[in-house]
Scaffold this active site. Structure first.
Site, PDB file in Angstrom:
ATOM      1  N   VAL A 206       0.846  -1.161   0.030  1.00 55.99           N
ATOM      2  CA  VAL A 206       0.044   0.072  -0.035  1.00 55.99           C
ATOM      3  C   VAL A 206       0.750   1.199  -0.043  1.00 55.99           C
ATOM      4  O   VAL A 206       1.736   1.431   0.967  1.00 55.99           O
ATOM      5  CB  VAL A 206      -0.845  -0.129   1.435  1.00 55.99           C
ATOM      6  CG1 VAL A 206      -1.745   1.393   1.222  1.00 55.99           C
ATOM      7  CG2 VAL A 206      -1.717  -1.307   1.305  1.00 55.99           C
ATOM      8  N   HIS A 207       0.647   2.162  -0.999  1.00 53.55           N
ATOM      9  CA  HIS A 207       1.550   3.334  -1.059  1.00 53.55           C
ATOM     10  C   HIS A 207       0.746   4.523  -1.812  1.00 53.55           C
ATOM     11  O   HIS A 207       1.186   5.636  -1.508  1.00 53.55           O
ATOM     12  CB  HIS A 207       2.952   2.990  -1.833  1.00 53.55           C
ATOM     13  CG  HIS A 207       2.847   2.650  -3.109  1.00 53.55           C
ATOM     14  ND1 HIS A 207       2.468   1.932  -3.686  1.00 53.55           N
ATOM     15  CD2 HIS A 207       3.254   4.002  -4.113  1.00 53.55           C
ATOM     16  CE1 HIS A 207       2.496   2.290  -5.082  1.00 53.55           C
ATOM     17  NE2 HIS A 207       2.987   3.241  -5.279  1.00 53.55           N
ATOM     18  N   ARG A 208       0.008   4.059  -2.323  1.00 51.31           N
ATOM     19  CA  ARG A 208      -0.928   5.357  -3.258  1.00 51.31           C
ATOM     20  C   ARG A 208      -1.379   6.714  -2.433  1.00 51.31           C
ATOM     21  O   ARG A 208      -1.850   6.341  -1.332  1.00 51.31           O
ATOM     22  CB  ARG A 208      -1.797   4.897  -3.962  1.00 51.31           C
ATOM     23  CG  ARG A 208      -1.438   3.935  -5.230  1.00 51.31           C
ATOM     24  CD  ARG A 208      -0.853   4.571  -6.495  1.00 51.31           C
ATOM     25  NE  ARG A 208      -0.512   3.946  -7.529  1.00 51.31           N
ATOM     26  CZ  ARG A 208      -0.131   4.248  -8.720  1.00 51.31           C
ATOM     27  NH1 ARG A 208       0.062   5.359  -9.014  1.00 51.31           N
ATOM     28  NH2 ARG A 208       0.070   3.543  -9.539  1.00 51.31           N
ATOM     29  N   ARG A 241       5.874   5.940   3.714  1.00 47.29           N
ATOM     30  CA  ARG A 241       4.831   6.830   3.948  1.00 47.29           C
ATOM     31  C   ARG A 241       3.758   6.249   4.620  1.00 47.29           C
ATOM     32  O   ARG A 241       3.074   6.848   5.434  1.00 47.29           O
ATOM     33  CB  ARG A 241       4.738   7.383   2.481  1.00 47.29           C
ATOM     34  CG  ARG A 241       3.469   8.280   2.598  1.00 47.29           C
ATOM     35  CD  ARG A 241       2.951   9.018   1.110  1.00 47.29           C
ATOM     36  NE  ARG A 241       2.589   8.180   0.253  1.00 47.29           N
ATOM     37  CZ  ARG A 241       3.165   8.111  -0.904  1.00 47.29           C
ATOM     38  NH1 ARG A 241       4.325   8.706  -1.011  1.00 47.29           N
ATOM     39  NH2 ARG A 241       2.766   7.159  -1.741  1.00 47.29           N
TER      40      ARG A 241
END
Length: 345
Positions: A206-208, A241
Site C-alpha cells: 500500500v503506497h498510493r 509513507r
C-alpha cells in the site's frame, strides 16, 4: 556516431525498468548512457539496494531531492535537472512511468529541445485526481518517442491525437522479472526469514496517496487486509509513507506479517511463492501476472485493464475474476532491446 542517452530515475519502480533498458543499452553498439537519480526515493531500502541487486551502473548525478508537496518537489527537480542536461548534452532523455521525477525530467528536456523517450507511454487510469495520471498525460504530450507496453496504450494515445513516434515494444517489467526470478531463487531466503510456506501466504503493498492520505481510507484498507489474513498469512512490506501515516493515526497492523521495504530479489521470491497479491501498485499488478499469481487491486480503477480482462486481476470493489487467459501483448522479454534499437535509429 555514438548517441548519448540520459536516463532520469527517482523511484523504486523506475530502477527496475531502467535496469533492463540499461543492460540493453550497454549491449548495443552506438549507444552510451548517463544516469540521473533525482532522489525521490532516498531510503537505502527503497533505492541503493536496487542498484546493487539489478546490476545498474551507479548514477553519474544524484540530486538528493525528496519531500515536500508535489509541486514543490517537481519544481526543485526541474531546476536541478536543467543544468545537468546543459552539461551532458544528451541526444535523448529517457523517462519512465508516471512519477514527479518523470514529469520533471521530461519538462527540463522539452524546454531545452532535447527529444524525450517515454517508457510506459499511453497508460491511462482516467482518474485525474491521481497525480500519476497528470504526470503521464503531460509527459506523453511532450515526448518524441512513445514506448508502449500494450496495444491499449497505443489506442489511448491515438484518442489524444498522438500517432507519431508510437511503438508497441512490450513491457520492460517482464524483461526485469525474467532476469530477477532466477537470481532470486538462489539468493533470497525471505520465505524462511518470515516463516511462510510456498503458496500458503499472500503479499500486500500500500503506497498510493489515495489510500495513505485519507485516515478513513487507510483504516479501511488495513481492515480489508486483516480480513484476508484470517484465511492465510499476509506478508506486508511497509512503505515508509504508509508507516508514518499509520503511526500518526495510531493504526495497528495486528494479524499481518509485517516487514520493512524489501529488495527486488526478495520481492520476486515473495511474489513467485504467493497464492495471492493485494496491492494499489501499478507495477505489482503486472508482476503478479508474470508469476501467474491472482491479484486484487485496492483501487477503484487500473491502468492495466488487460490483467482484469484476462482474469488475473480484479478491482477490490468490482466484479469477481473472469476466466483466466494468457496475455500476449507484454512481449517476449526483449522489450528493452527494442527500445535500445529505436534510440539508436
Amino acid at each position: 556516431m555514438t548517441r548519448r542517452v540520459l536516463t532520469v530515475v527517482g523511484a523504486r519502480p523506475q530502477f527496475v525498468k531502467a535496469a533492463a533498458v540499461s543492460r540493453a543499452i550497454r549491449e548495443t553498439d552506438g549507444l552510451t548512457e548517463v544516469m540521473v537519480h533525482t532522489g525521490q526515493h532516498f531510503d537505502a531500502d527503497m533505492s541503493d539496494i536496487f542498484f546493487d541487486e539489478l546490476d545498474i551502473p551507479a548514477p553519474a548525478h544524484r540530486l538528493e531531492i525528496h519531500g515536500g508537496g508535489h509541486g514543490e518537489m517537481t519544481g526543485r527537480m526541474l531546476g536541478a535537472i536543467e543544468p545537468v542536461l546543459i552539461a551532458e548534452k544528451p541526444d535523448w532523455v529517457i523517462v519512465y512511468g508516471d512519477t514527479n521525477s518523470t514529469l520533471a525530467g521530461a519538462l527540463a528536456a522539452a524546454k531545452l529541445h532535447i527529444p524525450i523517450a517515454h517508457v510506459e507511454a499511453g497508460l491511462r487510469s482516467f482518474n485525474r485526481r491521481m497525480p500519476e495520471e497528470v504526470n503521464r498525460v503531460l509527459t506523453d504530450h511532450i515526448s518524441s518517442l512513445h514506448l508502449c507496453p500494450t496495444r491499449a496504450a497505443i489506442d489511448s494515445l491515438a484518442r489524444e491525437g498522438i500517432r507519431d513516434g508510437v511503438h508497441h515494444v512490450g513491457d520492460v517489467m517482464y524483461d526485469a522479472t525474467l532476469f530477477a526470478t532466477g537470481r532470486a531463487e538462489k539468493a533470497s531466503n525471505i520465505l524462511d526469514q518470515l516463516k511462510v510456506e510456498h503458496k500458503k501466504y499472500g503479499v500486500a503493498t500500500v503506497h498510493r496517496p489515495d489510500n495513505t492520505d485519507s485516515p478513513e481510507r487507510l483504516r479501511f484498507v488495513i481492515d480489508y487486509l486483516r480480513k484476508q489474513a484470517a484465511t492465510q498469512p499476509i506478508v506486508f512490506p511497509l512503505h515508509p509513507r504508509t508507516r508514518q501515516t499509520a503511526e500518526r493515526l495510531g493504526i495497528a497492523f495486528d494479524g499481518l506479517t509485517m516487514t520493512g521495504p524489501v529488495g527486488y530479489l526478495d520481492m520476486a521470491k515473495l511474489l513467485h511463492g504467493a497464492s495471492a497479491v493485494f496491492t494499489d501498485s501499478g507495477g505489482l499488478q503486472k508482476e503478479a501476472y508474470f508469476h501467474r499469481v491472482p491479484c486484487v487491486t485496492m483501487r477503484d480503477e487500473t491502468e492495466w485493464t488487460e490483467t482484469v480482462d484476462h482474469g488475473w486481476n480484479r478491482l477490490w470493489k468490482g466484479p469477481d475474476f473472469v476466466v483466466r487467459r494468457d496475455i500476449d501483448e507484454y512481449g517476449d522479454g526483449r522489450a528493452a532491446f527494442r527500445i535500445a534499437e529505436l534510440l539508436k535509429r
